[in-house]
Motif scaffolding. Structure first.
Motif, PDB file in Angstrom:
ATOM      1  N   LEU A  41       0.832  -1.204   0.000  1.00  0.00           N
ATOM      2  CA  LEU A  41       0.000   0.000   0.000  1.00  0.00           C
ATOM      3  C   LEU A  41       0.869   1.256   0.000  1.00  0.00           C
ATOM      4  O   LEU A  41       0.619   2.195  -0.762  1.00  0.00           O
ATOM      5  N   LEU A  42       1.894   1.277   0.829  1.00  0.00           N
ATOM      6  CA  LEU A  42       2.762   2.456   0.890  1.00  0.00           C
ATOM      7  C   LEU A  42       3.478   2.677  -0.437  1.00  0.00           C
ATOM      8  O   LEU A  42       3.693   3.822  -0.857  1.00  0.00           O
ATOM      9  N   THR A  43       3.827   1.594  -1.105  1.00  0.00           N
ATOM     10  CA  THR A  43       4.449   1.717  -2.429  1.00  0.00           C
ATOM     11  C   THR A  43       3.464   2.331  -3.425  1.00  0.00           C
ATOM     12  O   THR A  43       3.827   3.196  -4.231  1.00  0.00           O
ATOM     13  N   LYS A  44       2.202   1.896  -3.369  1.00  0.00           N
ATOM     14  CA  LYS A  44       1.183   2.455  -4.261  1.00  0.00           C
ATOM     15  C   LYS A  44       0.936   3.931  -3.955  1.00  0.00           C
ATOM     16  O   LYS A  44       0.717   4.736  -4.866  1.00  0.00           O
ATOM     17  N   VAL A  45       0.947   4.281  -2.673  1.00  0.00           N
ATOM     18  CA  VAL A  45       0.779   5.683  -2.297  1.00  0.00           C
ATOM     19  C   VAL A  45       1.932   6.515  -2.860  1.00  0.00           C
ATOM     20  O   VAL A  45       1.724   7.602  -3.413  1.00  0.00           O
ATOM     21  N   TYR A  46       3.140   5.983  -2.735  1.00  0.00           N
ATOM     22  CA  TYR A  46       4.323   6.692  -3.238  1.00  0.00           C
ATOM     23  C   TYR A  46       4.211   6.909  -4.747  1.00  0.00           C
ATOM     24  O   TYR A  46       4.498   7.999  -5.262  1.00  0.00           O
ATOM     25  N   GLU A  47       3.774   5.876  -5.446  1.00  0.00           N
ATOM     26  CA  GLU A  47       3.655   5.970  -6.902  1.00  0.00           C
ATOM     27  C   GLU A  47       2.551   6.943  -7.319  1.00  0.00           C
ATOM     28  O   GLU A  47       2.643   7.580  -8.376  1.00  0.00           O
ATOM     29  N   THR A  70      -5.996  -5.679  17.900  1.00  0.00           N
ATOM     30  CA  THR A  70      -5.577  -6.114  16.565  1.00  0.00           C
ATOM     31  C   THR A  70      -5.126  -7.570  16.570  1.00  0.00           C
ATOM     32  O   THR A  70      -5.272  -8.264  15.567  1.00  0.00           O
ATOM     33  N   LEU A  71      -4.595  -8.045  17.697  1.00  0.00           N
ATOM     34  CA  LEU A  71      -4.241  -9.464  17.794  1.00  0.00           C
ATOM     35  C   LEU A  71      -5.491 -10.324  17.723  1.00  0.00           C
ATOM     36  O   LEU A  71      -5.496 -11.385  17.097  1.00  0.00           O
ATOM     37  N   ALA A  72      -6.576  -9.855  18.346  1.00  0.00           N
ATOM     38  CA  ALA A  72      -7.838 -10.584  18.285  1.00  0.00           C
ATOM     39  C   ALA A  72      -8.424 -10.559  16.878  1.00  0.00           C
ATOM     40  O   ALA A  72      -9.082 -11.513  16.451  1.00  0.00           O
ATOM     41  N   MET A  73      -8.192  -9.491  16.132  1.00  0.00           N
ATOM     42  CA  MET A  73      -8.663  -9.418  14.757  1.00  0.00           C
ATOM     43  C   MET A  73      -7.924 -10.394  13.854  1.00  0.00           C
ATOM     44  O   MET A  73      -8.429 -10.822  12.822  1.00  0.00           O
ATOM     45  N   ARG A  74      -6.683 -10.736  14.245  1.00  0.00           N
ATOM     46  CA  ARG A  74      -5.875 -11.757  13.570  1.00  0.00           C
ATOM     47  C   ARG A  74      -5.520 -11.372  12.141  1.00  0.00           C
ATOM     48  O   ARG A  74      -5.365 -12.232  11.281  1.00  0.00           O
ATOM     49  N   THR A  75      -5.387 -10.079  11.902  1.00  0.00           N
ATOM     50  CA  THR A  75      -4.992  -9.649  10.555  1.00  0.00           C
ATOM     51  C   THR A  75      -3.821  -8.694  10.613  1.00  0.00           C
ATOM     52  O   THR A  75      -2.756  -8.971  10.090  1.00  0.00           O
ATOM     53  N   GLY A  76      -4.014  -7.576  11.245  1.00  0.00           N
ATOM     54  CA  GLY A  76      -2.945  -6.587  11.305  1.00  0.00           C
ATOM     55  C   GLY A  76      -2.266  -6.592  12.649  1.00  0.00           C
ATOM     56  O   GLY A  76      -2.317  -7.568  13.398  1.00  0.00           O
ATOM     57  N   ARG A  77      -1.620  -5.481  12.975  1.00  0.00           N
ATOM     58  CA  ARG A  77      -1.003  -5.327  14.284  1.00  0.00           C
ATOM     59  C   ARG A  77      -0.741  -3.848  14.543  1.00  0.00           C
ATOM     60  O   ARG A  77      -0.660  -3.048  13.615  1.00  0.00           O
ATOM     61  N   THR A  78      -0.635  -3.527  15.807  1.00  0.00           N
ATOM     62  CA  THR A  78      -0.347  -2.155  16.205  1.00  0.00           C
ATOM     63  C   THR A  78       1.164  -1.952  16.167  1.00  0.00           C
ATOM     64  O   THR A  78       1.901  -2.659  16.841  1.00  0.00           O
ATOM     65  N   ARG A  79       1.601  -0.979  15.372  1.00  0.00           N
ATOM     66  CA  ARG A  79       3.037  -0.749  15.182  1.00  0.00           C
ATOM     67  C   ARG A  79       3.473   0.526  15.889  1.00  0.00           C
ATOM     68  O   ARG A  79       2.680   1.435  16.109  1.00  0.00           O
ATOM     69  N   SER A  80       4.743   0.595  16.188  1.00  0.00           N
ATOM     70  CA  SER A  80       5.295   1.816  16.755  1.00  0.00           C
ATOM     71  C   SER A  80       5.570   2.808  15.630  1.00  0.00           C
ATOM     72  O   SER A  80       5.630   2.443  14.448  1.00  0.00           O
ATOM     73  N   ALA A  81       5.757   4.072  15.993  1.00  0.00           N
ATOM     74  CA  ALA A  81       6.089   5.081  14.997  1.00  0.00           C
ATOM     75  C   ALA A  81       7.394   4.748  14.297  1.00  0.00           C
ATOM     76  O   ALA A  81       7.557   5.004  13.097  1.00  0.00           O
ATOM     77  N   ALA A  82       8.324   4.137  15.034  1.00  0.00           N
ATOM     78  CA  ALA A  82       9.603   3.752  14.435  1.00  0.00           C
ATOM     79  C   ALA A  82       9.411   2.670  13.375  1.00  0.00           C
ATOM     80  O   ALA A  82      10.035   2.704  12.303  1.00  0.00           O
ATOM     81  N   GLU A  83       8.536   1.695  13.646  1.00  0.00           N
ATOM     82  CA  GLU A  83       8.271   0.630  12.677  1.00  0.00           C
ATOM     83  C   GLU A  83       7.594   1.190  11.425  1.00  0.00           C
ATOM     84  O   GLU A  83       7.935   0.805  10.298  1.00  0.00           O
ATOM     85  N   ILE A  84       6.631   2.071  11.621  1.00  0.00           N
ATOM     86  CA  ILE A  84       5.949   2.669  10.473  1.00  0.00           C
ATOM     87  C   ILE A  84       6.924   3.523   9.674  1.00  0.00           C
ATOM     88  O   ILE A  84       6.891   3.544   8.437  1.00  0.00           O
ATOM     89  N   SER A  85       7.814   4.217  10.357  1.00  0.00           N
ATOM     90  CA  SER A  85       8.830   5.028   9.673  1.00  0.00           C
ATOM     91  C   SER A  85       9.697   4.161   8.781  1.00  0.00           C
ATOM     92  O   SER A  85      10.003   4.539   7.639  1.00  0.00           O
ATOM     93  N   LEU A  93       8.901   1.316   7.384  1.00  0.00           N
ATOM     94  CA  LEU A  93       8.105   0.885   6.236  1.00  0.00           C
ATOM     95  C   LEU A  93       7.972   2.010   5.217  1.00  0.00           C
ATOM     96  O   LEU A  93       7.998   1.776   4.006  1.00  0.00           O
ATOM     97  N   CYS A  94       7.839   3.236   5.698  1.00  0.00           N
ATOM     98  CA  CYS A  94       7.737   4.391   4.795  1.00  0.00           C
ATOM     99  C   CYS A  94       9.059   4.612   4.051  1.00  0.00           C
ATOM    100  O   CYS A  94       9.065   4.892   2.843  1.00  0.00           O
ATOM    101  N   ARG A  95      10.172   4.493   4.743  1.00  0.00           N
ATOM    102  CA  ARG A  95      11.480   4.663   4.095  1.00  0.00           C
ATOM    103  C   ARG A  95      11.700   3.592   3.030  1.00  0.00           C
ATOM    104  O   ARG A  95      12.226   3.876   1.956  1.00  0.00           O
ATOM    105  N   ALA A  96      11.274   2.373   3.347  1.00  0.00           N
ATOM    106  CA  ALA A  96      11.440   1.281   2.386  1.00  0.00           C
ATOM    107  C   ALA A  96      10.633   1.549   1.113  1.00  0.00           C
ATOM    108  O   ALA A  96      11.013   1.106   0.022  1.00  0.00           O
ATOM    109  N   ALA A  97       9.513   2.284   1.246  1.00  0.00           N
ATOM    110  CA  ALA A  97       8.689   2.620   0.082  1.00  0.00           C
ATOM    111  C   ALA A  97       9.251   3.807  -0.689  1.00  0.00           C
ATOM    112  O   ALA A  97       8.780   4.105  -1.786  1.00  0.00           O
TER     113      ALA A  97
END
Length: 366
Positions: free
Chosen positions: A282-288, A320-335, A337-341
């Motif tokens: 998704l972040l790659t698509k946003v970047y594009e 989010t663990l109960a939803m069994r799909t995503g997860r709650t990330r820290s700002a550092a983790e999201i950062s 992922l954004c840099r990788a995109a």
């Protein structure tokens, strides 16, 4: 043969000292430590009784007591008649609610406290509280839950996140959108307080549901061009008053490219619904989809990372663990992922209420 002496770990030694029953008895009596010992004991008791507190709140809202008391103080007899709860049992509930600061008791009548009145005034709060009976059932066997050995109702409630296409039953879309839209006003308020959009010409909200966030953006920035991208079963119910000012695009960000033309894209409570590989795509698509200099705005509950905190790590991460799909990330983790995109100039503006949302912004610079 040399003698190896292993230096004891200070934190381990300290923990063993505190855990010693004899030390606890001494600390409870000694003038310089008894206040701390009592405070620790009270905090542990609050953790033990926390489930009872949540169920008191659940019953208080389910019986609509916060609404019944909006008109002013009422007697126990009057409330028992209106709620159809026996006099003696309702007395226990109201006494508990008073102990938790939801109501005030004066002689034989009860009235709302400031905290109790907030239940009626905060958009979507009552609906979210009532929704939590599902999470409570999912946590009835916490050991099995954390081992991943139990099925969860929340995973069945939000099946849209498992979908590999844009087909979404209308009933599911209605249930999800109504629940999320109710609390989106708070998220929009805190997001727009932390992030200014005064330099944005066109904003596209991806995964924006029925446009609750864009409604607040339109109110604050009436001249801004707005786009909304979400699943067909969701955007088909965008309110008429909003559809006239928002350019609506139906599709799935898993399968479809994002529309171009926006110089800012927002992801409001989207990433934590999905696993890392979906978020990366998704972040790659946003970047594009963004032009050079375009901005990305992310707003959602976040983990405290190296500094764990209650909202993100003791609530949203569990949800989010109960939803069994995503997860709650820290700002550092999201950062990361954004840099990788490809994003740069990543910033983490401070929000007013981290239990509502946290924010992160980034820029596309070629």
């Amino acid at each position: 043969m040399g003698l190896s002496l292993k230096r004891p770990n200070p934190s381990t030694t300290f923990a063993r000292l505190i855990a010693n029953p004899g030390f606890q008895r001494w600390a409870a009596r000694f003038p310089l430590t008894r206040r701390l010992a009592r405070k620790d004991g009270e905090a542990l008791f609050d953790l033990v009784s926390g489930f009872c507190h949540s169920q008191i709140l659940q019953a208080f809202v389910a019986l609509d007591l916060h609404t019944l008391l909006l008109d002013g103080p009422k007697s126990l007899d009057s409330l028992a008649l209106q709620t159809k709860v026996s006099h003696d049992r309702l007395a226990i509930l109201l006494q508990a609610a008073a102990a938790l600061g939801l109501v005030k008791r004066k002689r034989k009548s009860y009235s709302l406290s400031r905290k109790g009145a907030a239940l009626a005034g905060v958009p979507g709060l009552s609906e979210m509280i009532l929704h939590h009976d599902i999470l409570y059932r999912d946590l009835r066997d916490p050991v099995a839950f954390f081992k991943g050995e139990s099925e969860t109702e929340l995973a069945e409630l939000w099946p849209y996140v498992f979908g590999q296409n844009a087909d979404l039953p209308k009933e599911t879309a209605d249930r999800y959108s109504a629940l999320m839209s109710g609390s989106q006003a708070l998220v929009a308020e805190d997001t727009l307080r932390a992030v200014t959009l005064s330099d944005v010409r066109c904003l596209m909200d991806v995964g924006g549901g029925r446009g609750a966030f864009l409604s607040e953006v339109a109110r604050r920035y009436p001249d801004m061009e707005l786009k909304l991208f979400d699943l067909p079963g969701v955007v088909s119910d965008v309110p008429l008053e909003l559809s006239g000012v928002v350019d609506i695009h139906a599709g799935s960000f898993r399968e479809d490219p994002l529309p171009e033309g926006a110089d800012a894209i927002s992801l409001i409570r989207v990433l934590y619904d999905h696993p890392d590989h979906i978020v990366s795509d998704l972040l790659t698509k946003v970047y594009e989809a963004l032009p050079d200099g375009g901005r990305l705005i992310i707003s959602e509950p976040m983990s405290g990372g190296d500094r764990p905190e209650r909202p993100g790590d003791a609530y949203f991460a569990i949800y989010t663990l109960a939803m069994r799909t995503g997860r709650t990330r820290s700002a550092a983790e999201i950062s990361d992922l954004c840099r990788a995109a490809g994003f740069t100039d990543i910033r983490i503006p401070k929000t007013a209420r981290r239990f509502v949302t946290s924010c992160l912004t980034a820029v596309k610079l070629s």
